[in-house]
Scaffold this active site. Sequence first.
Site, short mmCIF file in Angstrom:
data_model
loop_
_atom_site.label_atom_id
_atom_site.label_comp_id
_atom_site.label_asym_id
_atom_site.label_seq_id
_atom_site.Cartn_x
_atom_site.Cartn_y
_atom_site.Cartn_z
N SER A 41 49.07 36.70 46.59
CA SER A 41 47.62 36.87 46.77
C SER A 41 47.17 38.33 46.85
O SER A 41 45.99 38.61 46.67
CB SER A 41 47.14 36.12 48.01
OG SER A 41 47.58 36.77 49.18
N LYS A 82 45.47 40.28 53.93
CA LYS A 82 44.34 40.37 53.00
C LYS A 82 43.63 41.71 53.20
O LYS A 82 43.96 42.48 54.10
CB LYS A 82 43.32 39.24 53.24
CG LYS A 82 43.89 37.84 53.21
CD LYS A 82 44.30 37.40 51.84
CE LYS A 82 44.89 35.99 51.91
NZ LYS A 82 45.61 35.62 50.75
#
Length: 185
Positions: A41, A82
């Site tokens: 990701s 993230k």
Amino acid sequence: MTEEKKKNELWEWTKVLLIAFGLAALIRYFLFTPIVVDGESMMPTLEDGDKMIVNKIGYSIGGPDRFDIVVFHAPERKDYIKRIIGLPGDHVEYKDDQLFINGKAYDEPYLDEYKAAIADGPLTEDFTLEDKIQRATVPEGHVFVMGDNRRFSKDSRHIGVIPFDEIIGNTSLVFWPIADFGIVR
């Protein structure tokens, strides 16, 4: 060496080892901890299996900054890594693969490699904060996060905004593999 000297030396070594383990535990629990990137990701910035150091004290001194890479406790009882896109009070929107925060366009140079490699549409689909979290702005005490691999990232677009108290810390130092050692932005 007398029996008493042997006992004293053993006790001294035991104290040294206990202090060393205690300091290591304190450093890991309160200051820095390692993390392994799990998944794709955050590609191309971070690769699956990269080992990083998480700075746990940075946000106790100051708040998070836009575009920081953070590690946080996700709702799935797993830690995610993230990038912070929206801060409290921000209105976040993507239009034509361009990030807008509070109506101002922002460059995301860490996405240039992926954007250049794809030809079948935008890296980041159009959306507004209202579409994703049913609010006009990021609420106080929360951040809006996204993975750099926008097409394949489970982030605030899916799990909602992240409370500050779920953030473990920020990270920018890859220490393994040694070929990738260094600071990432």
